[in-house]
Design an enzyme around this catalytic site. Structure first.
Site, PDB file in Angstrom:
ATOM      1  N   ASN A  43      43.479  39.597  43.992  1.00 40.78           N
ATOM      2  CA  ASN A  43      44.093  38.303  43.753  1.00 40.78           C
ATOM      3  C   ASN A  43      45.554  38.310  44.198  1.00 40.78           C
ATOM      4  O   ASN A  43      46.229  39.336  44.177  1.00 40.78           O
ATOM      5  CB  ASN A  43      43.943  37.852  42.290  1.00 40.78           C
ATOM      6  CG  ASN A  43      44.525  38.789  41.263  1.00 40.78           C
ATOM      7  OD1 ASN A  43      44.395  40.003  41.358  1.00 40.78           O
ATOM      8  ND2 ASN A  43      45.157  38.222  40.243  1.00 40.78           N
ATOM      9  N   GLU A  45      48.799  35.889  43.431  1.00 37.39           N
ATOM     10  CA  GLU A  45      49.372  34.760  42.706  1.00 37.39           C
ATOM     11  C   GLU A  45      50.551  34.181  43.474  1.00 37.39           C
ATOM     12  O   GLU A  45      51.102  34.809  44.379  1.00 37.39           O
ATOM     13  CB  GLU A  45      49.811  35.200  41.306  1.00 37.39           C
ATOM     14  CG  GLU A  45      48.633  35.563  40.432  1.00 37.39           C
ATOM     15  CD  GLU A  45      49.021  35.948  39.024  1.00 37.39           C
ATOM     16  OE1 GLU A  45      48.103  36.060  38.196  1.00 37.39           O
ATOM     17  OE2 GLU A  45      50.223  36.140  38.726  1.00 37.39           O
ATOM     18  N   CYS A  54      42.104  33.876  44.455  1.00 37.20           N
ATOM     19  CA  CYS A  54      41.283  34.832  43.717  1.00 37.20           C
ATOM     20  C   CYS A  54      40.852  35.963  44.645  1.00 37.20           C
ATOM     21  O   CYS A  54      40.737  35.783  45.857  1.00 37.20           O
ATOM     22  CB  CYS A  54      40.047  34.143  43.150  1.00 37.20           C
ATOM     23  SG  CYS A  54      40.408  32.839  41.960  1.00 37.20           S
ATOM     24  N   GLU A  56      37.932  37.330  45.048  1.00 37.83           N
ATOM     25  CA  GLU A  56      36.675  37.052  45.746  1.00 37.83           C
ATOM     26  C   GLU A  56      36.904  36.170  46.964  1.00 37.83           C
ATOM     27  O   GLU A  56      36.289  36.360  48.018  1.00 37.83           O
ATOM     28  CB  GLU A  56      35.681  36.361  44.804  1.00 37.83           C
ATOM     29  CG  GLU A  56      35.356  37.137  43.554  1.00 37.83           C
ATOM     30  CD  GLU A  56      36.265  36.783  42.377  1.00 37.83           C
ATOM     31  OE1 GLU A  56      37.514  36.795  42.519  1.00 37.83           O
ATOM     32  OE2 GLU A  56      35.727  36.495  41.297  1.00 37.83           O
ATOM     33  N   CYS A  96      35.233  30.464  42.950  1.00 44.71           N
ATOM     34  CA  CYS A  96      34.745  31.632  43.689  1.00 44.71           C
ATOM     35  C   CYS A  96      33.225  31.628  43.803  1.00 44.71           C
ATOM     36  O   CYS A  96      32.676  32.058  44.819  1.00 44.71           O
ATOM     37  CB  CYS A  96      35.240  32.921  43.044  1.00 44.71           C
ATOM     38  SG  CYS A  96      37.007  33.149  43.323  1.00 44.71           S
TER      39      CYS A  96
END
Length: 144
Positions: A43, A45, A54, A56, A96
């Site tokens: 991930n 941010e 994310c 994924e 996701c």
């Protein structure tokens, strides 16, 4: 080592590279490709929270950028608070699940999703179709 164990180990390695200064919640993902290769993501941010990515999604975008979106066969996901461990399985969020569904439909398969905690714990196994029943995707548009 089973596919699930291999993917969870790769996802834990990926989570070490997470950029999560705001939430402190690191997530790693690992995609098993049809040739046995593994694509990782963590991930990322952003101070503008809505722009965060994310793990994924990062891994899936990496596979897509390599022309391998249809080659994804399984996914490993781990997550937890950085520095606090975490052994409860972390499942993919709704966004996701939708991103993974796009890849699954392009590949003509139902993905196996392996989930675990950041630092240990059991490995839970799911089918993407169980996590996102009646999914909308390329098939809904008559494209696959």
């Amino acid at each position: 080592m089973s596919d699930g164990e291999q993917l969870i180990a790769a996802a834990r390695d990926a989570a070490k590279k997470a950029y999560a200064p705001y939430s402190g919640f690191s997530v790693g993902a690992a995609l098993l490709m049809s040739d046995g290769g593994i694509v990782r993501g963590a991930n990322v941010e952003n101070a503008s929270y809505g722009l965060s990515l994310c793990a994924e999604t990062v891994a899936t975008a990496t596979a897509s950028a390599a022309g391998r979106l249809a080659d994804i066969v399984a996914v490993g996901i781990v997550g937890g608070m950085t520095g606090h461990g975490g052994i409860d399985p972390v499942l993919p969020c709704g966004r996701c699940r939708q991103v993974l569904n796009e890849a699954a439909q392009h590949g003509g398969r139902d993905l196996t999703i392996y989930c675990s905690g950041l630092t240990g714990g059991p490995i839970a196994e799911y089918r993407l179709s169980d996590l996102l029943p009646h999914a909308f995707g390329p098939a809904s548009l008559g494209l696959v």
